[in-house]
Scaffold this motif. Structure first.
Motif, short mmCIF file in Angstrom:
data_model
loop_
_atom_site.label_atom_id
_atom_site.label_comp_id
_atom_site.label_asym_id
_atom_site.label_seq_id
_atom_site.Cartn_x
_atom_site.Cartn_y
_atom_site.Cartn_z
N HIS A 68 -10.64 7.93 8.33
CA HIS A 68 -10.05 6.79 8.20
C HIS A 68 -8.72 6.89 7.29
CE1 HIS A 68 -14.14 5.93 9.49
NE2 HIS A 68 -13.53 5.03 10.06
N ASP A 69 -8.05 5.55 7.35
CA ASP A 69 -6.60 5.53 6.66
C ASP A 69 -6.83 4.84 5.43
OD1 ASP A 69 -4.75 6.71 8.60
OD2 ASP A 69 -5.36 5.07 9.74
N ALA A 70 -8.03 3.91 5.44
CA ALA A 70 -8.36 3.10 4.31
C ALA A 70 -9.72 2.96 4.33
CB ALA A 70 -7.41 1.72 4.32
N VAL A 71 -10.29 2.28 3.04
CA VAL A 71 -11.65 2.13 3.03
C VAL A 71 -11.55 0.48 2.26
CG1 VAL A 71 -13.65 2.28 1.71
CG2 VAL A 71 -12.38 4.43 2.50
N VAL A 72 -12.30 -0.29 2.70
CA VAL A 72 -12.46 -1.94 2.00
C VAL A 72 -13.75 -1.74 1.54
CG1 VAL A 72 -12.38 -4.10 2.34
CG2 VAL A 72 -10.36 -2.82 3.62
N ARG A 107 -6.34 5.18 0.16
CA ARG A 107 -6.10 3.74 0.21
C ARG A 107 -7.44 3.13 0.09
NH1 ARG A 107 -4.40 -0.50 -1.61
NH2 ARG A 107 -3.32 -2.11 -0.58
N TYR A 108 -7.48 2.25 -1.10
CA TYR A 108 -8.93 1.65 -1.20
C TYR A 108 -8.74 0.27 -1.67
CZ TYR A 108 -13.77 1.67 -2.73
OH TYR A 108 -14.93 1.40 -2.98
N VAL A 109 -9.23 -0.80 -1.03
CA VAL A 109 -9.11 -2.07 -1.49
C VAL A 109 -10.74 -2.63 -1.77
CG1 VAL A 109 -8.73 -4.34 -0.68
CG2 VAL A 109 -7.35 -2.58 0.01
N MET A 110 -10.65 -2.99 -2.85
CA MET A 110 -12.08 -3.47 -3.48
C MET A 110 -12.07 -5.01 -3.59
SD MET A 110 -14.84 -3.49 -5.27
CE MET A 110 -15.11 -1.84 -5.82
N VAL A 111 -12.82 -5.57 -2.89
CA VAL A 111 -13.20 -7.12 -2.80
C VAL A 111 -14.14 -7.39 -4.13
CG1 VAL A 111 -13.85 -9.16 -1.70
CG2 VAL A 111 -12.83 -7.13 -0.36
N SER A 112 -13.54 -7.98 -5.10
CA SER A 112 -14.25 -8.42 -6.28
C SER A 112 -14.47 -9.86 -6.51
CB SER A 112 -13.57 -7.76 -7.42
OG SER A 112 -14.28 -7.90 -8.72
N TYR A 113 -14.19 -10.46 -7.66
CA TYR A 113 -14.24 -11.72 -7.68
C TYR A 113 -13.45 -12.22 -8.66
CZ TYR A 113 -17.31 -11.59 -11.77
OH TYR A 113 -18.05 -11.32 -12.85
N PHE A 114 -12.89 -13.48 -8.88
CA PHE A 114 -11.83 -13.92 -9.61
C PHE A 114 -12.09 -13.57 -11.09
CE2 PHE A 114 -8.91 -16.76 -11.79
CZ PHE A 114 -8.03 -17.26 -10.89
N ASP A 115 -13.25 -13.91 -11.60
CA ASP A 115 -13.30 -13.68 -13.06
C ASP A 115 -13.79 -12.36 -13.64
OD1 ASP A 115 -12.45 -16.15 -14.02
OD2 ASP A 115 -14.10 -17.03 -13.38
#
Length: 214
Positions: A68-72, A107-115
């Motif tokens: 893969h090219d990226a992990v989410v 490439r790694y994108v983490m979906v976290s949260y605002f605070d």
């Protein structure tokens, strides 16, 4: 075209993201735990891979990530016991980061949260405390890796429409549609300016591409 792996592929944001990515021509693989969710993932334009991220080891994750090219990362325990929250939202997340490095996927994108922060301020007796602790620790671990990381911090999630417009400069959490979160993740994967950045955002008035390029 890019090959994108979504971890936690049956979540509401993940399904919306898969459709956005597939519609623009990317090849999407979505990790799910329950094989009965495969039809939903297919319908969103992604190829399902059944894998229990809570219990599978780093090597198994690396095999799936390879090519893969990226992990989410869009997975989560979804509440329940503090032990399972730690096991999924911290331990499994960290294994996926290590596995991405093993697979030479930077490439790694983490979906976290605002605070999300080590200084989150959630009392120890609050049911949200275990999640806040796990997410903060996972985000900090990711920032310390050699990966080309992005941490995304959406505010309170709604089922509103995807306007394609956000506020990435807000000082306080308000709300953001899941559809807009999916658009932000998709654009972050394309926008080099998001690498090594933590981006907290609400719904707003600035087009997503402009907000992430600034």
């Amino acid at each position: 075209m890019a090959r994108i792996l979504i971890v936690g592929g049956h979540g509401k944001v993940a399904l919306l993201l898969a459709r956005v990515l597939a519609d623009r021509g990317d090849e999407v693989t979505s990790i799910i735990r329950n094989p009965h969710q495969s039809d939903d993932v297919h319908a969103a334009g992604a190829e399902p891979v059944v894998l229990d991220i809570e219990h599978e080891d780093r090597e198994a994750l690396a095999r799936v990530i390879s090519g893969h090219d990226a992990v989410v990362w869009s997975a989560g325990a979804g509440g329940g016991s503090a032990e399972r929250t730690h096991a999924v939202d911290f331990e499994a997340a960290v294994r996926s980061m290590d596995a991405a490095r093993d697979a030479d996927v930077t490439r790694y994108v983490m979906v976290s949260y605002f605070d999300s922060s080590p200084q989150h301020g959630i009392p120890a007796d609050d049911p949200f405390h275990a999640y806040a602790e796990a997410k903060a620790a996972a985000d900090e671990y990711l920032r310390a890796t050699s990966l080309d990381w992005t941490v995304l911090g959406p505010s309170r999630l709604t089922l509103g429409e995807g306007t394609g417009r956000i506020d990435a400069e807000a000082a306080a959490s308000q709300q953001v549609s899941r559809a807009n979160v999916a658009l932000v993740v998709a654009q972050a994967l394309r926008e080099p300016a998001t690498i090594h950045r933590t981006i907290r955002f609400n719904d707003g008035d600035t087009p997503v591409d402009e907000a992430l390029a600034d």
